[in-house]
Design a protein around this motif. Structure first.
Motif, PDB file in Angstrom:
ATOM      1  N   HIS A 110       7.238  87.010  19.082  1.00 25.70           N
ATOM      2  CA  HIS A 110       6.908  85.619  19.389  1.00 25.70           C
ATOM      3  C   HIS A 110       5.533  85.470  20.032  1.00 25.70           C
ATOM      4  N   TYR A 111       4.899  86.574  20.362  1.00 17.84           N
ATOM      5  CA  TYR A 111       3.631  86.485  21.071  1.00 17.84           C
ATOM      6  C   TYR A 111       2.424  86.392  20.148  1.00 17.84           C
ATOM      7  N   TRP A 112       2.657  86.425  18.819  1.00 22.82           N
ATOM      8  CA  TRP A 112       1.483  86.451  17.937  1.00 22.82           C
ATOM      9  C   TRP A 112       0.557  85.242  18.083  1.00 22.82           C
ATOM     10  N   PHE A 139      -0.707  83.945  20.547  1.00 19.53           N
ATOM     11  CA  PHE A 139      -1.716  84.213  21.576  1.00 19.53           C
ATOM     12  C   PHE A 139      -2.936  84.919  20.981  1.00 19.53           C
ATOM     13  N   VAL A 140      -2.704  85.677  19.922  1.00 19.15           N
ATOM     14  CA  VAL A 140      -3.763  86.520  19.377  1.00 19.15           C
ATOM     15  C   VAL A 140      -4.583  85.779  18.321  1.00 19.15           C
ATOM     16  N   PRO A 151      -6.497  82.933  18.036  1.00 17.00           N
ATOM     17  CA  PRO A 151      -7.908  82.545  18.186  1.00 17.00           C
ATOM     18  C   PRO A 151      -8.851  83.745  18.182  1.00 17.00           C
ATOM     19  N   ALA A 152      -8.456  84.804  18.915  1.00 18.10           N
ATOM     20  CA  ALA A 152      -9.315  85.980  18.948  1.00 18.10           C
ATOM     21  C   ALA A 152      -9.394  86.617  17.575  1.00 18.10           C
ATOM     22  N   TYR A 162      11.755  90.133  20.679  1.00 16.27           N
ATOM     23  CA  TYR A 162      11.069  89.051  21.348  1.00 16.27           C
ATOM     24  C   TYR A 162       9.553  89.166  21.202  1.00 16.27           C
ATOM     25  N   ALA A 163       9.068  90.424  21.144  1.00 18.97           N
ATOM     26  CA  ALA A 163       7.631  90.679  21.113  1.00 18.97           C
ATOM     27  C   ALA A 163       6.944  89.901  19.990  1.00 18.97           C
ATOM     28  N   VAL A 213     -11.937  84.824  15.504  1.00 20.01           N
ATOM     29  CA  VAL A 213     -13.302  85.184  15.896  1.00 20.01           C
ATOM     30  C   VAL A 213     -13.646  86.594  15.423  1.00 20.01           C
TER      31      VAL A 213
END
Lengths: 282, 322
Positions: free
Chosen positions: B40-42, B44-45, B47-48, B37-38, B51
């Protein structure tokens, strides 16, 4: 024998107390005295400021130095620049840093965390040369954008770093319950994790703001006449003008005052963030 | 730093459920599902990451490329291979700046760490007004460096400065402070100590708060003196926290720029020209962008090298204690 030690004890305890109080005094007074001296210089006339032996208590105190600061330079304009840059760099850092901290904490992406760490320990100057050339090439010089963008070098890593630590310490059960109930991961983040993370966001905001506000080198290299931030403006007062200690101290005090007040108000959050984040600004 | 403090969470495996094999299997299954499941969180990262690549990774790569160019701003650019690095090998001014940086760093690590431990021991005890005193003590760390550097500059003035007056009250002859080649670096260290001892204090204080009580009670029963308890119980238990403080101080002292630049700009002569000042002058006073980039690369390697060395010695140290 035992009677005499009995009699000596209160005296010994008193001496210990005096010794301890003295140690506290020696530790704290350098910090206090420098700021008090700054205040004293800013409230005295120029004659008293360069008197030897020094005059410590302004008698009578004068606000002329502060008046001079506001009148002479474009101090208000520079203060506005500082506010725009610090708020801008902090807002962008939060917008990208909060989700990133969440994602990294969820994915346990240690390698991403190490990259952030290396970014934190690299000297600020090393980013400045390529970015300086880049901004010249794009033609952004003369606006506040280059300063806001370079301050992201400071604010994004600290925001991400604080948020990783915070999201890792949140219990996962609530979000898992939301996911089981059919929420998307975005909804779980937005409606469950984010409200819980408010204390962490406060810490990240305060630290990012202070790092940006205090920063000197980026604006010194990138700012033009109209885009100077306060630290640069104050340094220029020392370099380019005939040195007058009163207005200089008044300006220095005004620049650092917001940060000092913030420290007094939010000491707990700052201490928590710094001991976890561990590394100060570039 | 602080990476060491971040322990992997033990939450993935519910404790107390491992009695039966079936439950163990279920727990392992849930852990596996979580790991899958982890991924699926990419998003979120992203935009950062954009930058970070734009303002951090891109400059690193660009600097490496620039360090291979002869590039004086205003005139042209040409590829010169490793010539900038060769020049660094023979540039005495650069070598002196390294030695000065190491001298400055050694002093600016040892003194704040010793004073910071002492301050932490003081603030770990309860006394009236402790909260206020601690707030005042950490103010220097938060203050705008340029602003306090200006106040120090005024205090260092040889004729009119308040510091020489204080010395005279104790019958000590006046010092030239930052206006003399032999005293300039210790004087700048003084500012650095004033500025950053509070950070060491906070880190060590965090360590003191986590110390167990039992060994002290045992030592008291065995008749240990206060000093013995400190030397043989507190210090070893604090060692990991002190090491973190040493690493952070080392990195920060190597990077010190603002106060040195504002107070001396590397002077008198080149007596306080650290690597950072040397780098700044080459890039933004002489506009030797290629050469300055080579300095950045060497400086970066020096910082990472020292940080790794300290991390490595910390691991060694941990093993030795165990």
């Amino acid at each position: 024998m035992s009677a005499s030690t009995m009699r000596r004890r209160p005296l010994r305890r008193l001496l210990e107390r005096i010794g301890f109080a003295f140690a506290v005094f020696v530790m704290v007074s350098p910090a206090a005295l420098v700021f008090l001296w700054m205040l004293s210089l800013s409230l005295k006339t120029e004659i008293d400021n360069i008197a030897f032996p020094p005059v410590f208590i302004p008698n009578p105190p004068t606000l002329d130095n502060f008046r001079a600061v506001f009148e002479r330079n474009d101090f208000l304009n520079q203060a506005w620049n500082s506010i725009v840059v610090s708020f801008g760099a902090t807002a962008i850092a939060l917008a990208v840093g909060i989700p990133a901290g969440y994602g990294i904490a969820k994915m346990r992406a240690t390698r991403a965390a190490v990259l952030i760490l290396i970014a934190r320990i690299t000297p600020g100057l090393s980013y400045l040369i390529p970015l300086f050339l880049l901004f010249q090439w794009i033609g952004l010089t003369g606006t506040l954008w280059p300063i806001v963008i370079t301050h992201l070098v400071l604010t994004v890593p600290i925001a991400v770093w604080v948020m990783i630590g915070f999201f890792e310490s949140l219990p996962a059960e609530l979000e898992e319950a939301a996911l089981v109930d059919g929420a998307t991961i975005w909804q779980a983040f937005r409606h469950v994790a984010l409200p819980l993370a408010r204390p962490g966001i406060t810490v990240a905001t305060i630290l990012a703001f202070i790092f940006s506000w205090n920063n000197f080198i980026f604006a010194m290299v990138l700012a033009g006449r109209e885009t100077r931030t306060l630290p640069v403006a104050v340094n220029n007062m020392l370099t380019f003008e005939q040195i007058s200690w009163g207005p200089l101290s008044a300006a220095a005090l005004l620049v650092t005052l917001p940060v000092l007040v913030l420290t007094l108000v939010a000491q707990k959050q700052i201490v928590a963030g710094l001991t976890q984040g561990g590394v100060k600004g570039a | 730093m602080g990476a060491s403090k971040r322990q992997p969470s033990t939450r993935t495996m519910p404790s107390g459920l491992s009695d039966t094999a079936a439950l163990q299997g279920a727990a392992a299954d849930s852990a596996r599902r979580k790991r899958a499941y982890a991924r699926h969180y990419w998003p979120f990262v992203v935009p950062a990451a954009v930058v970070v690549f734009a303002v951090i990774v891109f400059p690193w790569v660009f600097t490496l490329w620039m360090s291979l160019q002869e590039w004086k701003l205003g005139s042209g650019r040409s590829f010169v291979g490793l010539a900038n690095y060769q020049r660094l090998l023979t540039d005495d001014r650069f070598h002196w700046s390294i030695l000065r940086t190491l001298y400055f760093t050694a002093l600016a690590v040892v003194i704040p760490v010793v004073l910071g431990i002492a301050a932490a021991l003081i603030f770990n005890r309860k006394f009236p007004l402790r909260g206020l005193m601690r707030t005042v003590f950490i103010l220097p760390m938060m203050a705008t460096p340029v602003a306090v550097a200006l106040v120090w500059t005024m205090m260092f003035h040889p004729q009119l400065g308040v510091l020489n007056w204080i010395l005279s009250q104790f019958g000590i002859p006046p010092s030239m402070w930052v206006y003399d080649q032999s005293t300039v670096i210790p004087t700048l260290v003084l500012v650095e100590v004033w500025h950053w001892t509070p950070l060491v204090m906070l880190l060590v204080l965090g360590g003191l708060a986590s110390l167990p009580v039992d060994p002290y009670e045992a030592a008291k029963i065995d008749g240990a003196t206060g000093w013995q308890a400190f030397r043989y119980i507190t210090l070893p238990l604090l060692a990991p926290f002190i090491m973190v403080a040493v690493i952070i101080r080392t990195i920060d002292a190597l990077k010190a720029f603002d106060t040195i630049y504002v107070i001396t700009q590397g002077g008198p002569g080149t007596a306080s020209e650290t690597i950072n000042i040397f780098l700044y002058l080459n890039a933004f006073a002489y506009y030797n962008m290629g050469y300055a980039s080579a300095v950045v690369v060497v400086f970066f390697a020096l910082i990472i090298g020292l940080a790794l060395l300290l991390l490595w010695s910390r691991e060694r140290f941990k093993d030795a204690v165990r």
